[in-house]
Every structure is written in structure tokens, then in C-alpha cells.
Scaffold this active site. Structure first.
Site, mmCIF file in Angstrom:
data_model
loop_
_atom_site.group_PDB
_atom_site.id
_atom_site.type_symbol
_atom_site.label_atom_id
_atom_site.label_comp_id
_atom_site.label_asym_id
_atom_site.label_seq_id
_atom_site.Cartn_x
_atom_site.Cartn_y
_atom_site.Cartn_z
ATOM 1 N N TYR A 73 19.290 -14.582 156.357
ATOM 2 C CA TYR A 73 18.593 -15.324 155.284
ATOM 3 C C TYR A 73 18.100 -14.322 154.141
ATOM 4 O O TYR A 73 17.708 -13.150 154.384
ATOM 5 C CB TYR A 73 17.456 -15.897 155.717
ATOM 6 C CG TYR A 73 17.215 -17.392 154.836
ATOM 7 C CD1 TYR A 73 17.840 -18.456 155.008
ATOM 8 C CD2 TYR A 73 16.022 -17.344 154.039
ATOM 9 C CE1 TYR A 73 17.626 -19.540 154.241
ATOM 10 C CE2 TYR A 73 15.406 -18.275 153.140
ATOM 11 C CZ TYR A 73 16.291 -19.606 153.634
ATOM 12 O OH TYR A 73 15.852 -20.664 152.717
ATOM 13 N N ASN A 193 19.069 -37.562 158.698
ATOM 14 C CA ASN A 193 18.232 -37.341 159.495
ATOM 15 C C ASN A 193 17.472 -35.959 159.445
ATOM 16 O O ASN A 193 16.291 -35.865 160.311
ATOM 17 C CB ASN A 193 18.776 -37.650 161.077
ATOM 18 C CG ASN A 193 17.536 -37.914 161.948
ATOM 19 O OD1 ASN A 193 16.629 -38.512 161.667
ATOM 20 N ND2 ASN A 193 17.728 -37.268 163.197
ATOM 21 N N SER A 194 17.601 -35.167 158.588
ATOM 22 C CA SER A 194 16.854 -33.936 158.698
ATOM 23 C C SER A 194 15.592 -34.257 157.741
ATOM 24 O O SER A 194 15.282 -35.161 157.174
ATOM 25 C CB SER A 194 17.706 -32.943 157.624
ATOM 26 O OG SER A 194 17.787 -33.355 156.480
ATOM 27 N N VAL A 196 14.466 -32.931 154.922
ATOM 28 C CA VAL A 196 14.961 -33.375 153.408
ATOM 29 C C VAL A 196 15.513 -34.646 153.553
ATOM 30 O O VAL A 196 15.213 -35.357 152.597
ATOM 31 C CB VAL A 196 15.824 -32.056 153.005
ATOM 32 C CG1 VAL A 196 16.140 -32.480 151.517
ATOM 33 C CG2 VAL A 196 15.073 -30.731 152.891
ATOM 34 N N ARG A 218 25.533 -40.739 168.148
ATOM 35 C CA ARG A 218 24.851 -40.128 169.229
ATOM 36 C C ARG A 218 24.436 -41.496 170.024
ATOM 37 O O ARG A 218 24.748 -42.619 169.638
ATOM 38 C CB ARG A 218 23.482 -39.681 168.795
ATOM 39 C CG ARG A 218 22.524 -40.615 168.079
ATOM 40 C CD ARG A 218 21.713 -39.886 167.113
ATOM 41 N NE ARG A 218 22.176 -39.302 166.026
ATOM 42 C CZ ARG A 218 21.716 -38.119 165.226
ATOM 43 N NH1 ARG A 218 20.527 -37.694 165.870
ATOM 44 N NH2 ARG A 218 22.089 -37.749 164.339
ATOM 45 N N MET A 291 24.392 -26.734 158.124
ATOM 46 C CA MET A 291 24.321 -26.683 159.289
ATOM 47 C C MET A 291 25.765 -26.606 160.198
ATOM 48 O O MET A 291 25.623 -26.081 161.338
ATOM 49 C CB MET A 291 23.684 -28.217 159.786
ATOM 50 C CG MET A 291 22.174 -28.101 159.304
ATOM 51 S SD MET A 291 21.106 -26.759 159.290
ATOM 52 C CE MET A 291 20.708 -27.042 161.276
ATOM 53 N N TRP A 314 17.892 -24.363 146.176
ATOM 54 C CA TRP A 314 17.096 -23.475 147.121
ATOM 55 C C TRP A 314 15.741 -23.574 146.328
ATOM 56 O O TRP A 314 15.424 -23.044 145.255
ATOM 57 C CB TRP A 314 17.690 -21.955 147.133
ATOM 58 C CG TRP A 314 17.003 -21.232 148.128
ATOM 59 C CD1 TRP A 314 16.585 -21.533 149.263
ATOM 60 C CD2 TRP A 314 17.245 -19.654 148.069
ATOM 61 N NE1 TRP A 314 16.145 -20.461 150.001
ATOM 62 C CE2 TRP A 314 16.311 -19.268 149.251
ATOM 63 C CE3 TRP A 314 17.710 -18.882 147.257
ATOM 64 C CZ2 TRP A 314 16.185 -17.856 149.601
ATOM 65 C CZ3 TRP A 314 17.235 -17.333 147.552
ATOM 66 C CH2 TRP A 314 16.733 -17.030 148.801
#
Lengths: 352, 352
Positions: A73, A193-194, A196, A218, A291, A314
Site C-alpha cells: 500500500y 456488500n462491502s 463502502v 453464495r 478485490m 482514494w
């Protein structure tokens, strides 16, 4: 103590040893399970004239925190040579007591316990969040420059405040910075579903903006759909459903032919290409995460003939690029959304 | 007669049959070699009150013209039911004289031979270009609305004027629309030997902006490099040279560590990914072509952490989105660059 809260784990940093400093630290980047240590340090001295002592109450673990420890990062905490390991404390698992360390964690809610002589804006008992990235959240307390902190209103819970600086502003500012959304407009997002993604659903719903929300299939997909609809999602689709060619016509029916103006991406890879194909002319695709670790691959025609613009977002950069007044303005706006229950995660808090 | 000029073929549309209309036409989209026909039509009547008759002097073939005929371009000429095949003229190669046709070609220089009674802005002898896309350039003459034309200054040659509407403005406006370039700044572009690429080199040089120009390797690469340097290229590299990891350091030496602010892409595919890796923070990648027909694939980190923005550029859209005054302003600016010899192709004109 360990808290689970939405997409995040929070751990309580309260401790019976109010004097000694306990922190989650590392010497070098790597797999957190291998490089992180819980360590006790000698008590810090009194805060300097422009500093306050902050007792940290709750700190989340954001996915980016893992990337910081891994060293992949662009943000990093400062190397701490001011921390002295407590004499006699365990130095298990090969931890080298002689080396400077980094303290992990980027986001926290704390309470001021002591203020330096020159500090006017804070007094003992004030609840604060960090107004600067990578100060080291995973500690029992820190002495910090008052200028690096921002006050939290009394009616905002610790749990809400501990996670208000990164994810809700990311959602709010992505919805606002790239295109002008009117009530009735449509957006599409993946990773819905995150943390954010959930904030996007809620803030868009508060603005009257319709959301198409993409999630992985899922076993408990129906429960997830129910939960996201309860947050305000207009539509929820799995990536498989989106890739079905008949879905284009279906989505046109939902939107009544209105073009989708904004796409929010935290995944990358081929599903993002598919998602981008749903955007209309002059739309914006904003990426804030990756991700899948796969690149974003798009036909050139999307740029030339559909006038697509692709951006990154960001939150750390936004804070760095803006004034203290702007930052306090965003915190106030987020606190207002929390207060109005327009941003309220379906919290999954686990206590030991 | 057939002209070769830079990247383009131009054909002269002058003819001994001043009265009959000859045009390159097609009924349906497909491979130009199969669907295009040269056809003679009955003479057109006098231009209407708001029209002028334009005798076309030179028309280039741009790559996009081929895409229009293939039907893979979002712009299309209007279907012409006003053209009547000349009685007795050959209808070779299966051309169906009963069907309406499209006239090919998008760009041309012409001369006004006759003006309708209400036309004030043009008189016989005025040289004009099309101020609207897809009017049909590959014809000996056309009756066109005066409002669809723009005058060309007398000191601009036919060859320069025939190609001034699409490629030089694309170069000029891409250099200006996405970032502010100062003298001494650096940009990078692929397809640098294209008509737009050559205009970019020349206009950037006129602005004092440094260019890194990417071309394919070829047997006569040295001659190409000499030619592009003569146009004002700061550096010329093949894609192979660019992909060499040591080149990153070399480029840093050239730029003295200054970051590259703008990338111009007409290729796509993996070489564009490599090129984009050379851009600095807050840079812009602008795509205006897709010669490789491969998508643009970029790591998400370029967007989030380098704050890359990706745009498309399409000159037809720019013209559609802007007023007549804006369009005339751009033509004037391009004519000025031509007059100052700041835009002057290394013309390869072939006459029969």
C-alpha cells in the site's frame, strides 16, 4: 475483546493496565499473522504542550490495513523509535525488542485524557477521531498532536464514530465528485456488500438515486439480498445474473431506458468489464478497490464512442488534498447522516 | 487520379463530365472492396435557395471512412434517394440501380460553383470544407446547405485544406482539453506515425512540449525515426524498446525525473498498458483510436494510487457538442498553424 461490525473486525483497546502502553506492532512488512506482535511498552511521558493523550476506545480493521502491513500500500505508518518495550515483558515469537516498530491501524475513536498546556480545542473527556492517516490506531493510547485530531459529536456512538472517517466519506464523495446525480437517476456498483458498498446504497437511497448492486452468488444469497434491500438497494444482482445477455433488456425495463450515469468498482476483472457495458453515454467509472486483483479491461470504443471516463478514488488522497475546514465539513456531514440514521450499518458486533 | 498523402489516400474528384455526378457509393455495409461502386448519376438540379453547389476538389480516405462503410462506426451518411443513376450508365458488378445509396467519404475541400438566392456567406469561387460529418465527400459535386460549410482561407493549399478538419484538430484539442501543458512538459503517444500522431508531434513542438513517440519496429525504422524527429519529435521508441525494463530509468533521465502528464492512445492492447505505466501521478490517458482492436487493460492501482484518469476523444463529438462559432474558431486556429508551417505533413502525394 473483539468486535465484529459489518465488514470489519473492531477490537476494544481498553485495558486494565491504564499506564503501560499496549500495541499491535511490526518491524517489517509481511503476512500479518507472521509479522504482527502484541507488545507492552513503557508508559509514555506526559503529552507535549501541543499534544493530547488519547485513550483509544475502538479501532476497526479495514482491508487496506492488511495491505499496509504487507507493504503493498502506498501509505505507511511512521517508524516509532519513541516506544520502549517494557522491562520484563514477554518478547515471544522472535520479536526484537531493540528495533524500532510500526504501530498498525488507521482508524479509531478515542477519548482525550490529558491535554498539553498550549491545547485549546480539546479537553479531557472529548471524543476524537484521527484527522491524519496512519497514526497507529491499534494501541491502548497515544500522545498525538492536537492538530491531527477532530472532535466527535456526543450523540454519535463509539461504534459509528470508529468507522466514520474512511468508508462513509468514500461513498458520499464518489457519489458527488464525478457526475451530478438527480433523484431518479441510476448508478451501478460491484462489491455492494462491502462497507463502502453498503454506505453507497444508503446514501444513494437518501438522495433518491436508484442503485443496481452486484454481489457474488453464495448459499445465503437471499438473506444478503433482503439485507441490502432493507438498506435501500433498488436492485441486487449476482455477477452471473449480470453476465446473462437477456439482463440488458431487463435492466432497460427497470431504468425505463434512462442511462446509468455512474459505476463504482472495488473488484476489477471481467465482471467489471461487464458492469461497465451497462453504463450509458458520458458515464463515469470510479475505481476505489481491487478485490479480484485483476486489471480493468475495457474496449476502446467505450471511451471514444460512449465517452466513458475512468477515475480512481482514494479517500486518503482526498483528505491530503483538502483543508482542515473541508475535512471537518465532511466529518460533520457524515455525523449528520449517522444522526439521521441514513448511514447505519447492519452491525454484526461480536463480544467475547 | 489518385493521391497518396501522409497516412492517407486522396483522390481527385475533378472530372471531364462537369454536368453528370460521379460518386463512390454503396447500398449496404460490408468490405469496401465488395460493396463500393463508382457510379454515374443524372445531373443534380440547381441548388435550392439556402444551398450551394460545391465542386469537390480533393477528398482523403481516413481509416474511419472504412469503418463507416463496414458499418462498425457509430456515424453513418444519410441514405440518398435523391440520386438517379444516369440512363445507360454501366451497372457493373451487381450494383442495383433501383436502390437508394450512401455516398462515402467524410472530409473534402471543394469550390463553390453556384449559390442559391438566399445564400449570403458564399459566392462562386469560394473554397470550402464540410462543417458537418458524413455529408459524402467521394463525389464530383454536391448540392449542400450553406450552413453545413465553412470557408477556407486563400493561402491554404487544397492538399492542406482537404485534411484539416479531422486530424489536426484532434491533435490540438487532445493536447488542450484534459490537462494544462507548459513548455518543458512531457507527453507520450503511440501510433506516432499516424496522421494525428504527426500532428501531435508538430503542435506539441510548437508549444515547447516534449514528446515520446512510440512506433512499430520495421525494416526502415531509421528513416521513420529521422522523419519524426524532423517533424519535432523529442524521442522516438519502438514498442519493443519501451517494454524493456531498463527503459524506465532511461526515460527518467530524459525527463529529468519530471512526470509525464498526458498519454495519447490510438492502439490499445498490451503496449498501451506498458505506455500507461510511464505516466506520472494525476496523468490523463486519452484514447482516440484502436488500431490493435484489443481492449485497454490497466491495473486498478493506476487509478486509485496514481490518480490516472482515462478519457476518450472523438472529433465528431467535439464538433457536435460545440457552436458554429467554436467550430469556425478551431478551423481558423488550424489554418493559422498550417500558415506558420507548424502543421505540415511530410506529404507523400502520388499522382497517376
Amino acid at each position: 475483546m473483539n468486535f465484529r461490525f459489518g465488514q470489519k473486525s473492531l477490537f476494544s483497546t481498553s485495558s486494565r493496565q491504564n499506564n503501560a502502553l499496549r500495541a499491535l506492532v511490526y518491524h517489517k512488512n509481511g503476512n500479518p499473522a507472521e509479522v504482527m506482535r502484541a507488545q507492552t511498552f513503557e508508559p509514555l511521558g506526559k503529552p507535549g504542550p501541543s499534544q493530547v493523550r488519547v485513550k483509544l476506545l475502538l479501532s476497526p480493521i479495514n482491508p487496506a490495513d492488511i495491505n499496509v502491513i504487507e507493504g503493498v500500500y502506498p501509505d505507511a505508518p511512521i517508524l516509532r523509535s519513541d516506544l520502549v518495550p517494557k522491562a520484563g515483558a514477554s518478547s515471544s515469537l522472535g520479536y526484537d525488542r531493540e528495533k524500532p516498530v510500526f504501530v498498525g491501524g488507521n482508524e479509531a475513536i478515542g477519548v482525550v485524557t490529558d491535554a498539553g498546556t498550549a491545547v485549546q480545542e480539546f479537553k479531557a473527556g472529548d471524543r476524537v477521531i484521527f484527522d491524519k492517516s496512519q497514526l497507529g490506531a491499534w494501541a491502548t493510547y497515544q500522545n498525538l498532536e492536537a492538530a491531527q485530531l477532530a472532535k466527535v459529536d456526543e450523540d454519535i456512538s463509539d461504534v459509528a464514530a470508529a468507522t466514520m472517517r474512511i468508508n462513509p466519506p468514500t461513498a458520499l464523495l464518489m457519489l458527488r465528485s464525478f457526475t451530478t446525480l438527480q433523484p431518479g437517476d441510476w448508478i451501478i456498483q460491484n462489491g455492494a456488500n462491502s462497507a463502502v458498498g453498503q454506505a453507497v446504497i444508503q446514501i444513494a437511497a437518501a438522495l433518491g438515486v436508484n442503485t443496481i448492486n452486484l454481489v457474488r452468488n453464495r448459499p445465503d444469497i437471499n438473506n444478503l439480498m433482503i439485507r441490502l434491500h432493507a438498506l435501500g438497494a433498488t436492485r441486487v444482482l449476482t455477477y452471473n445474473e449480470l453476465a446473462d445477455k437477456a439482463m440488458k433488456q431487463e435492466v432497460k425495463k427497470w431504468t425505463n431506458g434512462k442511462s446509468i450515469k455512474l459505476g463504482l468498482n472495488c473488484v476489477g476483472g471481467k465482471d467489471t468489464t461487464t458492469m461497465t457495458g451497462y453504463l450509458g453515454k458520458d458515464a463515469h467509472l470510479v475505481s476505489y478497490g481491487a478485490m479480484s486483483k485483476s486489471p480493468i479491461s475495457l474496449p476502446t470504443s467505450y471511451f471514444i464512442f460512449k465517452n466513458l471516463t475512468c477515475h480512481g478514488y482514494w479517500q486518503s488522497k482526498w483528505y491530503n488534498d483538502h483543508s482542515k475546514a473541508d475535512r471537518l465539513g465532511v466529518y460533520a456531514e457524515i455525523m449528520d447522516l449517522i444522526r439521521q440514521k441514513k448511514v447505519s450499518y447492519a452491525a454484526r458486533v461480536t463480544e467475547p
